[in-house]
Write a protein that holds these residues in place. Structure first.
Motif, PDB file in Angstrom:
ATOM      1  N   UNK A 288       0.920  -1.173  -0.030  1.00 42.92           N
ATOM      2  CA  UNK A 288      -0.107   0.033   0.020  1.00 42.92           C
ATOM      3  C   UNK A 288       0.911   1.179  -0.044  1.00 42.92           C
ATOM      4  N   UNK A 289       0.184   2.471  -0.504  1.00 37.60           N
ATOM      5  CA  UNK A 289       1.171   3.573  -0.728  1.00 37.60           C
ATOM      6  C   UNK A 289       0.238   4.847  -0.561  1.00 37.60           C
ATOM      7  N   UNK A 290       0.782   5.674   0.146  1.00 40.91           N
ATOM      8  CA  UNK A 290      -0.002   7.079   0.371  1.00 40.91           C
ATOM      9  C   UNK A 290      -0.249   7.804  -1.167  1.00 40.91           C
ATOM     10  N   UNK A 291      -1.184   8.593  -0.991  1.00 44.94           N
ATOM     11  CA  UNK A 291      -0.957   9.532  -2.486  1.00 44.94           C
ATOM     12  C   UNK A 291       0.223  10.378  -2.542  1.00 44.94           C
ATOM     13  N   UNK A 292       0.544  10.317  -3.881  1.00 44.59           N
ATOM     14  CA  UNK A 292       1.999  11.013  -4.379  1.00 44.59           C
ATOM     15  C   UNK A 292       1.629  12.256  -5.159  1.00 44.59           C
ATOM     16  N   UNK A 293       2.303  13.324  -4.652  1.00 45.97           N
ATOM     17  CA  UNK A 293       2.148  14.394  -5.322  1.00 45.97           C
ATOM     18  C   UNK A 293       3.686  15.112  -5.803  1.00 45.97           C
ATOM     19  N   UNK A 294       3.590  15.238  -7.142  1.00 47.00           N
ATOM     20  CA  UNK A 294       4.875  15.095  -7.797  1.00 47.00           C
ATOM     21  C   UNK A 294       5.215  16.370  -8.276  1.00 47.00           C
ATOM     22  N   UNK A 295       6.286  17.110  -7.994  1.00 47.95           N
ATOM     23  CA  UNK A 295       6.622  18.358  -8.551  1.00 47.95           C
ATOM     24  C   UNK A 295       7.649  18.129  -9.679  1.00 47.95           C
ATOM     25  N   UNK A 296       7.710  18.982 -10.700  1.00 48.33           N
ATOM     26  CA  UNK A 296       8.534  18.422 -11.935  1.00 48.33           C
ATOM     27  C   UNK A 296       9.714  19.614 -11.624  1.00 48.33           C
ATOM     28  N   UNK A 297      10.837  18.634 -11.471  1.00 43.53           N
ATOM     29  CA  UNK A 297      12.259  19.200 -11.561  1.00 43.53           C
ATOM     30  C   UNK A 297      13.034  18.305 -11.904  1.00 43.53           C
ATOM     31  N   UNK A 298      12.533  17.575 -13.126  1.00 45.67           N
ATOM     32  CA  UNK A 298      13.433  16.689 -13.958  1.00 45.67           C
ATOM     33  C   UNK A 298      13.425  17.181 -15.360  1.00 45.67           C
ATOM     34  N   UNK A 299      14.201  16.290 -16.085  1.00 52.06           N
ATOM     35  CA  UNK A 299      14.081  16.349 -17.602  1.00 52.06           C
ATOM     36  C   UNK A 299      12.912  15.872 -18.339  1.00 52.06           C
ATOM     37  N   UNK A 300      12.268  14.907 -17.889  1.00 55.10           N
ATOM     38  CA  UNK A 300      10.776  14.380 -18.490  1.00 55.10           C
ATOM     39  C   UNK A 300       9.792  14.753 -17.388  1.00 55.10           C
TER      40      UNK A 300
ATOM     41  N   UNK B 233      12.207 -21.637 -16.452  1.00 57.33           N
ATOM     42  CA  UNK B 233      11.726 -20.400 -15.331  1.00 57.33           C
ATOM     43  C   UNK B 233      10.644 -19.713 -16.147  1.00 57.33           C
ATOM     44  N   UNK B 234       9.792 -19.036 -15.382  1.00 58.75           N
ATOM     45  CA  UNK B 234       8.735 -18.251 -15.873  1.00 58.75           C
ATOM     46  C   UNK B 234       8.500 -17.195 -14.806  1.00 58.75           C
ATOM     47  N   UNK B 235       7.706 -16.079 -15.639  1.00 60.97           N
ATOM     48  CA  UNK B 235       7.325 -14.941 -14.711  1.00 60.97           C
ATOM     49  C   UNK B 235       5.700 -15.060 -14.710  1.00 60.97           C
ATOM     50  N   UNK B 236       5.046 -14.845 -13.863  1.00 62.01           N
ATOM     51  CA  UNK B 236       3.661 -14.672 -13.778  1.00 62.01           C
ATOM     52  C   UNK B 236       3.171 -13.027 -13.583  1.00 62.01           C
ATOM     53  N   UNK B 237       2.220 -12.528 -14.426  1.00 57.11           N
ATOM     54  CA  UNK B 237       2.166 -11.059 -14.547  1.00 57.11           C
ATOM     55  C   UNK B 237       0.719 -11.058 -14.235  1.00 57.11           C
ATOM     56  N   UNK B 238       0.193 -10.212 -13.214  1.00 57.43           N
ATOM     57  CA  UNK B 238      -1.150 -10.087 -13.039  1.00 57.43           C
ATOM     58  C   UNK B 238      -1.168  -8.572 -12.765  1.00 57.43           C
ATOM     59  N   UNK B 239      -2.540  -7.971 -12.707  1.00 54.61           N
ATOM     60  CA  UNK B 239      -2.770  -6.520 -12.130  1.00 54.61           C
ATOM     61  C   UNK B 239      -2.647  -6.622 -10.749  1.00 54.61           C
ATOM     62  N   UNK B 240      -1.778  -5.636 -10.281  1.00 56.31           N
ATOM     63  CA  UNK B 240      -1.542  -5.899  -8.604  1.00 56.31           C
ATOM     64  C   UNK B 240      -2.783  -5.076  -7.959  1.00 56.31           C
ATOM     65  N   UNK B 241      -2.894  -5.650  -6.884  1.00 61.48           N
ATOM     66  CA  UNK B 241      -3.925  -5.271  -5.891  1.00 61.48           C
ATOM     67  C   UNK B 241      -3.661  -3.877  -5.256  1.00 61.48           C
ATOM     68  N   UNK B 242      -2.378  -3.437  -5.467  1.00 64.40           N
ATOM     69  CA  UNK B 242      -1.918  -2.208  -4.706  1.00 64.40           C
ATOM     70  C   UNK B 242      -1.673  -1.175  -5.908  1.00 64.40           C
ATOM     71  N   UNK B 243      -2.595  -0.491  -6.171  1.00 63.16           N
ATOM     72  CA  UNK B 243      -2.367   0.865  -7.131  1.00 63.16           C
ATOM     73  C   UNK B 243      -1.477   1.867  -6.575  1.00 63.16           C
ATOM     74  N   UNK B 244      -1.324   2.688  -7.543  1.00 63.88           N
ATOM     75  CA  UNK B 244      -0.236   3.938  -7.421  1.00 63.88           C
ATOM     76  C   UNK B 244      -0.961   5.085  -7.404  1.00 63.88           C
ATOM     77  N   UNK B 245      -1.486   5.800  -6.298  1.00 63.79           N
ATOM     78  CA  UNK B 245      -2.207   6.747  -6.351  1.00 63.79           C
ATOM     79  C   UNK B 245      -1.545   8.134  -6.576  1.00 63.79           C
ATOM     80  N   UNK B 246      -1.568   9.077  -7.493  1.00 66.06           N
ATOM     81  CA  UNK B 246      -1.070  10.159  -7.775  1.00 66.06           C
ATOM     82  C   UNK B 246      -2.211  11.443  -7.860  1.00 66.06           C
TER      83      UNK B 246
END
Length: 532
Positions: free
Chosen positions: A239-251, A423-436
């Motif tokens: 789980x992750x709290x809301x993220x507020x991103x300020x633009x101070x990079x190249x992209x 070997x293999x990798x199992x890919x599914x939609x994560x239950x933990x979204x990233x709120x911005x």
């Protein structure tokens, strides 16, 4: 049909508690209310009918979305999914809903029809739309600031923001990176002296603290570029709290707030409701093929999980240092989709569609679209084009036993893992979204227009310089008149749209807005407009 007659369908025609709550809450307006309120009531009444199957009194879905009556015991859930591929914490209400719809339990076999499934699917879309448009109020007590480490000048910008928050919001504790706090440029004692605050309001965060207490912070502020946002995603794997991103990079695909306006942006976030985007992440679990024992026997479980990663951008599987092209088997819901022979594969989220996937020829995907983008890297055949798959599909990418070499996997460009044969990798939609936090409704279009010059086209040049002086004056006058008389470019408003009357509208709606019958004695007499 009488009240004692049997019900023809297991799904009740009666409004569910959730629908009844929506109807009662929206039916309080008087008949003389304005047309906008009437239209809102009509839309909510339609919505309540669409979601009625999700909260039916028979509780076919049996989720926490519907309040259960005290006199009726809840129906037990029978989990028929394979526990080997599911997490231990998949017992949320939403997943129970989808599990009951997907496994085809006895209740669903007995209750569903194509019309009811269509109504349920429409209700789910309306609920998803409501979630995307919902506004939340943040109660921030612990604020975490993540600063780009490669740029030392950002330390002074971090200091300026910290001092402003300490002065204007006395109830907020600020956590900065330990390396930033210990640097001489940050000057913690000077900030405490200038802001006249207690020393305990400035603290340090470490990756170990975040790993132990992922629900400890209420808001995250990033000062940097998109890489800083990806670093936050790697820190908070659950789980992750809301993220507020300020633009101070190249992209700036993910950083949509300007640092110059942080004194206006932060109060808007801290003092009022704000909309957030729940960005989809991918859950990537790496399974290693177990080797046989020394006596030649094999264990009952052929694979063991060696790692799990939640990625915000993409999972990349490439050939690594090998000179041979990689051979990868791609399975969707345990069915073989294709055998990819290429330099590699990119399994990207909608957020990652503007990153490595776009460079490899993938499509742009709107962030709120729940989908998985599969993009090949330099495929052996030109017919192998990128494809977008639904987020409900479980993907498995396996290195076959007849592959010439191994493969390498990278998760958001980090934690490279070598995949051996089998070997293999199992890919599914994560239950933990990233709120911005959303800076504007058109932030995604603005970002791709700003960084990619999306659909930028040079206007046709004027040939007025070849005209005579007299015709140039006439041309300028005509051009100004055309600009003045040109209609404004705007979207049609909802009030201008004429909607069809719903034949199955609720009785409450018909009673609420039915025009009153005019008394015959008071009705004006109409003069005939014709003569016999």
């Amino acid at each position: 049909m009488g009240s004692d007659s049997p019900v023809s369908s297991p799904l009740s025609r009666e409004l569910s508690p959730l629908s009844r709550t929506l109807t009662e809450s929206t039916g309080k307006s008087s008949p003389g209310s304005d047309p906008k309120d009437k239209k809102d009531f009509k839309n909510k009444s339609k919505r309540s009918k669409s979601v009625s199957h999700l909260a039916d009194r028979n509780r076919i879905l049996n989720s926490k979305m519907t309040p259960l009556n005290a006199e009726r015991a809840p129906v037990a859930l029978h989990d028929t999914t394979d526990s080997g591929d599911d997490d231990s914490d998949t017992g949320s209400a939403a997943e129970k809903v989808f599990r009951r719809l997907s496994v085809g339990s006895n209740d669903m076999r007995r209750a569903t029809s194509h019309a009811q499934l269509s109504s349920t699917a429409h209700g789910m879309r309306l609920l998803s739309k409501d979630i995307q448009k919902s506004m939340v109020t943040l109660e921030v007590k612990r604020l975490m600031i993540v600063t780009k480490k490669q740029d030392s000048s950002l330390v002074y910008l971090t200091r300026e923001m910290v001092e402003w928050i300490l002065v204007n919001y006395p109830g907020i504790e600020i956590y900065v990176d330990e390396s930033v706090e210990k640097s001489g440029k940050f000057d913690t004692p000077g900030i405490i002296r200038d802001s006249r605050c207690a020393s305990h309001r400035i603290k340090c965060w470490t990756p170990e603290l975040v790993a132990k207490k992922d629900n400890f912070f209420d808001l995250i502020v990033t000062l940097g570029g998109d890489g800083t946002v990806l670093y936050v995603s790697s820190l908070f794997q659950r789980s992750i709290p809301p993220v507020m991103s300020f633009s101070l990079g190249s992209l700036g695909f993910l950083t949509n707030f300007n640092y110059e306006n942080f004194r206006q942006s932060l109060p808007r976030v801290l003092n009022s409701k704000i909309r957030s985007k729940m960005r989809m992440r991918l859950s990537c679990r790496v399974f290693r093929r177990r080797k046989p024992h020394k006596d030649g026997t094999r264990s009952r479980k052929k694979f063991s999980m060696i790692g799990e990663y939640h990625v915000l951008n993409e999972l990349t599987i490439d050939r690594g240092p090998s000179a041979f092209i990689s051979m990868l088997e791609v399975f969707g819901d345990n069915s073989l989709l294709t055998v990819a022979q290429a330099d590699g594969l990119i399994i990207a989220t909608p957020t990652g569609s503007t990153a490595y996937s776009l460079s490899a020829g993938g499509s742009l995907v709107y962030p709120s679209v729940n989908a998985i983008a599969v993009t090949p890297i330099c495929p052996h055949t030109l017919s192998f084009r990128p494809i977008i798959l639904p987020d409900s599909m479980k993907l498995k990418v396996k290195v076959p036993l007849n592959s010439r070499s191994t493969a390498w996997a990278a998760f958001d460009g980090k934690n490279r893992v070598e995949l051996f044969k089998g070997d293999y990798i199992c890919i599914t939609a994560s239950p933990h979204s990233f709120p911005t936090l959303e800076s504007s409704p058109t932030e995604f279009i603005d970002s791709i227009s700003r960084t990619l010059n999306w659909n930028a086209r040079e206007q046709q040049k004027s040939f007025a310089h070849m005209l005579s002086q007299k015709n140039q004056k006439n041309y300028v006058t005509d051009t100004e008149n055309q600009k003045r008389d040109a209609p404004e470019v705007r979207a049609p408003s909802d009030d201008e749209e004429e909607e069809e009357e719903d034949e199955d509208s609720t009785d409450v709606e018909n009673i609420q807005f039915r025009p009153k019958a005019v008394d015959a004695t008071k009705a004006p007499k109409l003069k005939p407009n014709f003569q016999l």
